[in-house]
Motif scaffolding. Structure first.
Motif, PDB file in Angstrom:
ATOM      1  N   GLY A 185       0.706  -1.198   0.080  1.00  0.00           N
ATOM      2  CA  GLY A 185       0.072   0.189  -0.010  1.00  0.00           C
ATOM      3  C   GLY A 185       0.667   1.128  -0.037  1.00  0.00           C
ATOM      4  N   ASP A 186       0.424   2.355  -0.504  1.00  0.00           N
ATOM      5  CA  ASP A 186       0.900   3.717  -0.357  1.00  0.00           C
ATOM      6  C   ASP A 186      -0.139   4.659   0.263  1.00  0.00           C
ATOM      7  N   THR A 187       0.520   5.496   1.209  1.00  0.00           N
ATOM      8  CA  THR A 187      -0.521   6.267   2.145  1.00  0.00           C
ATOM      9  C   THR A 187      -0.493   7.566   1.550  1.00  0.00           C
TER      10      THR A 187
ATOM     11  N   VAL B  32       1.321   6.072 -11.947  1.00  0.00           N
ATOM     12  CA  VAL B  32       2.843   5.955 -11.600  1.00  0.00           C
ATOM     13  C   VAL B  32       2.702   4.808 -10.470  1.00  0.00           C
ATOM     14  N   ARG B  33       1.771   4.898  -9.551  1.00  0.00           N
ATOM     15  CA  ARG B  33       1.790   3.791  -8.646  1.00  0.00           C
ATOM     16  C   ARG B  33       1.650   2.615  -9.096  1.00  0.00           C
ATOM     17  N   MET B  34       0.594   2.264 -10.010  1.00  0.00           N
ATOM     18  CA  MET B  34       0.152   1.299 -10.476  1.00  0.00           C
ATOM     19  C   MET B  34       1.688   0.432 -11.282  1.00  0.00           C
ATOM     20  N   LYS B  35       2.297   1.256 -12.028  1.00  0.00           N
ATOM     21  CA  LYS B  35       3.322   0.802 -12.953  1.00  0.00           C
ATOM     22  C   LYS B  35       4.623   0.341 -11.731  1.00  0.00           C
ATOM     23  N   GLN B  36       4.607   1.167 -10.520  1.00  0.00           N
ATOM     24  CA  GLN B  36       5.739   0.832  -9.572  1.00  0.00           C
ATOM     25  C   GLN B  36       5.602  -0.580  -8.861  1.00  0.00           C
TER      26      GLN B  36
ATOM     27  N   GLY C 130       5.013   5.008   2.645  1.00  0.00           N
ATOM     28  CA  GLY C 130       4.521   6.312   2.611  1.00  0.00           C
ATOM     29  C   GLY C 130       5.607   7.338   2.288  1.00  0.00           C
ATOM     30  N   ASN C 131       5.493   8.464   1.835  1.00  0.00           N
ATOM     31  CA  ASN C 131       6.344   9.324   1.583  1.00  0.00           C
ATOM     32  C   ASN C 131       5.726  10.925   2.161  1.00  0.00           C
ATOM     33  N   ASN C 132       6.728  11.451   2.844  1.00  0.00           N
ATOM     34  CA  ASN C 132       6.230  12.684   3.464  1.00  0.00           C
ATOM     35  C   ASN C 132       5.568  13.732   2.508  1.00  0.00           C
ATOM     36  N   ALA C 133       5.811  13.910   1.168  1.00  0.00           N
ATOM     37  CA  ALA C 133       5.447  14.874   0.140  1.00  0.00           C
ATOM     38  C   ALA C 133       4.117  14.299  -0.244  1.00  0.00           C
ATOM     39  N   VAL C 134       4.080  12.791  -0.544  1.00  0.00           N
ATOM     40  CA  VAL C 134       2.932  12.183  -1.260  1.00  0.00           C
ATOM     41  C   VAL C 134       1.650  12.251  -0.295  1.00  0.00           C
ATOM     42  N   TRP C 135       1.763  11.705   0.976  1.00  0.00           N
ATOM     43  CA  TRP C 135       0.636  11.768   1.961  1.00  0.00           C
ATOM     44  C   TRP C 135      -0.091  12.937   2.007  1.00  0.00           C
ATOM     45  N   GLN C 136       0.359  14.151   2.055  1.00  0.00           N
ATOM     46  CA  GLN C 136      -0.214  15.390   2.014  1.00  0.00           C
ATOM     47  C   GLN C 136      -0.136  16.197   0.490  1.00  0.00           C
TER      48      GLN C 136
ATOM     49  N   TYR D 244      10.642  17.580  -1.143  1.00  0.00           N
ATOM     50  CA  TYR D 244      10.414  17.677  -2.609  1.00  0.00           C
ATOM     51  C   TYR D 244       8.673  18.111  -2.631  1.00  0.00           C
ATOM     52  N   THR D 245       8.340  18.351  -3.696  1.00  0.00           N
ATOM     53  CA  THR D 245       6.991  18.283  -4.087  1.00  0.00           C
ATOM     54  C   THR D 245       6.585  16.808  -4.346  1.00  0.00           C
ATOM     55  N   TRP D 246       5.126  16.762  -4.236  1.00  0.00           N
ATOM     56  CA  TRP D 246       4.682  15.347  -4.441  1.00  0.00           C
ATOM     57  C   TRP D 246       4.826  14.924  -5.744  1.00  0.00           C
ATOM     58  N   GLN D 247       5.054  15.858  -7.104  1.00  0.00           N
ATOM     59  CA  GLN D 247       5.252  15.197  -8.165  1.00  0.00           C
ATOM     60  C   GLN D 247       6.659  14.837  -8.183  1.00  0.00           C
ATOM     61  N   GLU D 248       7.488  15.369  -7.548  1.00  0.00           N
ATOM     62  CA  GLU D 248       8.989  14.865  -7.622  1.00  0.00           C
ATOM     63  C   GLU D 248       9.170  13.654  -6.509  1.00  0.00           C
ATOM     64  N   ALA D 249       8.418  13.488  -5.512  1.00  0.00           N
ATOM     65  CA  ALA D 249       8.509  12.556  -4.529  1.00  0.00           C
ATOM     66  C   ALA D 249       8.077  11.121  -4.982  1.00  0.00           C
ATOM     67  N   ILE D 250       7.164  11.124  -6.129  1.00  0.00           N
ATOM     68  CA  ILE D 250       6.524   9.893  -6.555  1.00  0.00           C
ATOM     69  C   ILE D 250       7.309   8.857  -7.082  1.00  0.00           C
ATOM     70  N   THR D 251       8.393   9.524  -7.480  1.00  0.00           N
ATOM     71  CA  THR D 251       9.751   8.428  -7.827  1.00  0.00           C
ATOM     72  C   THR D 251      11.026   8.448  -7.149  1.00  0.00           C
ATOM     73  N   ARG D 252      10.674   8.670  -5.739  1.00  0.00           N
ATOM     74  CA  ARG D 252      11.794   8.542  -5.027  1.00  0.00           C
ATOM     75  C   ARG D 252      12.275   6.950  -4.894  1.00  0.00           C
ATOM     76  N   PRO D 253      13.522   6.779  -4.369  1.00  0.00           N
ATOM     77  CA  PRO D 253      14.182   5.619  -4.338  1.00  0.00           C
ATOM     78  C   PRO D 253      13.089   4.351  -3.670  1.00  0.00           C
ATOM     79  N   GLY D 254      12.646   4.548  -2.558  1.00  0.00           N
ATOM     80  CA  GLY D 254      11.909   3.761  -1.830  1.00  0.00           C
ATOM     81  C   GLY D 254      10.566   3.322  -2.505  1.00  0.00           C
ATOM     82  N   ALA D 255      10.022   4.225  -3.290  1.00  0.00           N
ATOM     83  CA  ALA D 255       8.935   3.874  -4.015  1.00  0.00           C
ATOM     84  C   ALA D 255       9.238   3.063  -5.499  1.00  0.00           C
ATOM     85  N   GLU D 256      10.375   3.526  -5.684  1.00  0.00           N
ATOM     86  CA  GLU D 256      11.011   2.689  -7.226  1.00  0.00           C
ATOM     87  C   GLU D 256      11.279   1.170  -6.921  1.00  0.00           C
TER      88      GLU D 256
END
Length: 475
Positions: A48-50, A69-73, A332-338, A352-364
């Motif tokens: 899951g992603d918060t 993006v989340r589906m592809k990851q 969870g990522n701090n920029a993405v949840w909010q 980061y902004t959420w648009q930048e954060a959705i491809t951070r290493p932990g998500a990838e």
């Protein structure tokens, strides 16, 4: 030692995801009570992603981008909230609508729910599922939020739950009550019970329900024996590195009756460690311009002296949990949840902004976590710390191990590069296929090893930091 770089993982995973498009089959608890599955008995890969503010902050174009993006990851579940935590009752969504008339849960604003409908349908079209919180926990009486008026009563909680259950009973949804709040009074417990009863009645008992507690707590503390609680959630939270989430897992495995469980909120990638201490020292207004800008983007990282959680912290909790019996994992990522962005309101300053954060290493790296769960059959894993020989300290170097019923496959995770000594009870020399799996890059190194009865030492490849040792019996 052979090195394999499974670049095909993403392609294969996308094929699997798209086969599921349009499916609204509801998940059920597996007979083993250790995980959830489809009605046909296929174990469900819960990653899951918060995205707590998804309904509240994003417009439909942004929703489409985020979910795709989340589906592809490789994510499979998206967590979000209908009555959001921060001004969720008064600040309109992207289309100018608030969720309730006069802040009455018995009077939902159907125009607001048209956008909720859109998000749910988009999630379904991508083969994902939603874990939806009907409300954040701050809308129900609790000690953390103090003495003030709250919108929920037992009566309107049932009405609101019934509305939600009926409206979305045919959608791929798991309901999650609570929302970062513990239950510290009888009135609150009654309200949550009534909300669950309403959802159950409206949905014809089709959908699973759980409860999201505050940090370092568990739904089991109040609701484990409640008939509506299908699986437990605990939260290890954001207070320090290497919180022993595996101890929560061990405790949940001993509960009666047995229910699946997972960490619903481990440390978020990029969030300041114990952020609340730094934000309480001075008002946000005083820190704008010196620590972060008006959009909440951090410009002085040094102010947060304890640092930030990283992708390694994410991996540590993920694999510790899975090898300790958890049914899945929550990222969870701090920029993405909010959904931090220019012109958007924010709560916790972000790197980061959420648009930048959705491809951070932990998500990838989630695609590698998913590959591990699918390739080595997470649903058949049995936690077994007796496999670890010698001293296994708690903390940053703690090792977790699991096997299956016939011990034909052993999985061991180490959060640091160190020798792993296993106590293998074998009747004769045995040939194992030995794999070293790198959860950061997805690489696998293979070798064969003749293993004798007794302690056997395995040394990870020098290039790997945290890694998994996989032993598979040669047939």
């Amino acid at each position: 030692m052979a090195i394999i770089k499974p670049v095909w993982i993403t392609i294969c995973m996308l094929i699997v995801v798209h086969v599921q498009v349009g499916s609204a089959q509801q998940l059920v608890v597996a007979p083993s009570k250790n995980y959830v599955q489809t009605p046909e008995g296929k174990p469900f890969i819960w990653i899951g992603d918060t995205a707590w503010e998804l309904f509240h902050k994003l417009n439909r174009e942004e929703v489409d981008h985020y979910l795709t993006v989340r589906m592809k990851q490789g994510f499979t579940v998206i967590y979000t909230v209908i009555l959001a935590e921060h001004e969720g009752l008064t600040l309109p969504n992207a289309y100018g609508e608030v969720p309730l008339y006069r802040q009455d849960p018995a009077k939902p604003n159907l125009r607001y729910f048209e956008h909720v409908d859109y998000v749910i349908n988009k999630v379904q079209s991508l083969g994902l599922r939603l874990a939806i919180l009907p409300t954040w926990g701050n809308n129900v009486q609790n000690a953390r939020d103090g003495k003030r008026s709250y919108i929920f009563t037992p009566k309107n909680a049932y009405q609101y739950g019934n509305f939600l259950g009926d409206r979305y009973k045919d959608k791929p949804i798991i309901w999650v009550l609570g929302g970062d709040r513990n239950v510290d009074n009888d009135q609150a417990r009654l309200i949550w019970d009534k909300l669950a009863e309403g959802v159950r009645a409206g949905s014809d008992v089709k959908q699973l329900i759980s409860y999201h507690p505050a940090g370092e707590s568990s739904s089991a503390y109040w609701f484990h024996k409640s008939t509506w609680l299908d699986f437990n959630m605990y939260q290890t939270g954001h207070a320090r590195r290497s919180i022993p989430g595996y101890q929560y897992a061990e405790a949940h495995r001993l509960l009666d009756p047995q229910k699946p469980f997972l960490d619903a909120e481990p440390a978020y990638e990029d969030i300041p460690i114990k952020f609340w201490e730094y934000l309480s020292k001075r008002s946000p207004e005083e820190l704008i311009g010196s620590v972060f800008d008006t959009s909440g983007i951090i410009i002085n990282r040094d102010y947060f002296e304890a640092g930030f959680f990283t992708d390694k912290d994410v991996r540590q909790q993920a694999y510790w949990g899975l090898l300790s019996g958890a049914m899945g994992f929550s990222y969870g990522n701090n920029a993405v949840w909010q959904f931090v962005g220019t012109g958007k309101k924010w709560v916790i300053p972000s790197l980061y902004t959420w648009q930048e954060a959705i491809t951070r290493p932990g998500a990838e790296q989630i695609k590698h976590l998913r590959f591990f769960m699918e390739r080595w059959g997470f649903s058949t894993r049995i936690p077994d710390q007796s496999l670890i020989y010698g001293i296994n300290r708690h903390g940053t170097s703690h090792i977790r191990a699991a096997t299956n019923a016939d011990k034909s496959c052993v999985c061991v995770y180490t959060p640091v590069n160190q020798a792993i000594v296993l106590n293998l009870s074998l009747s004769a020399d045995t040939v194992y296929k030995v794999s070293w799996f790198d959860p950061r890059h997805g690489e696998i190194q293979h070798e064969e090893k003749v293993v004798s009865n007794g302690p056997v030492e395995f040394n990870p490849p020098a290039a790997m930091d945290d890694c998994l040792l996989i032993l598979e019996l040669k047939k």
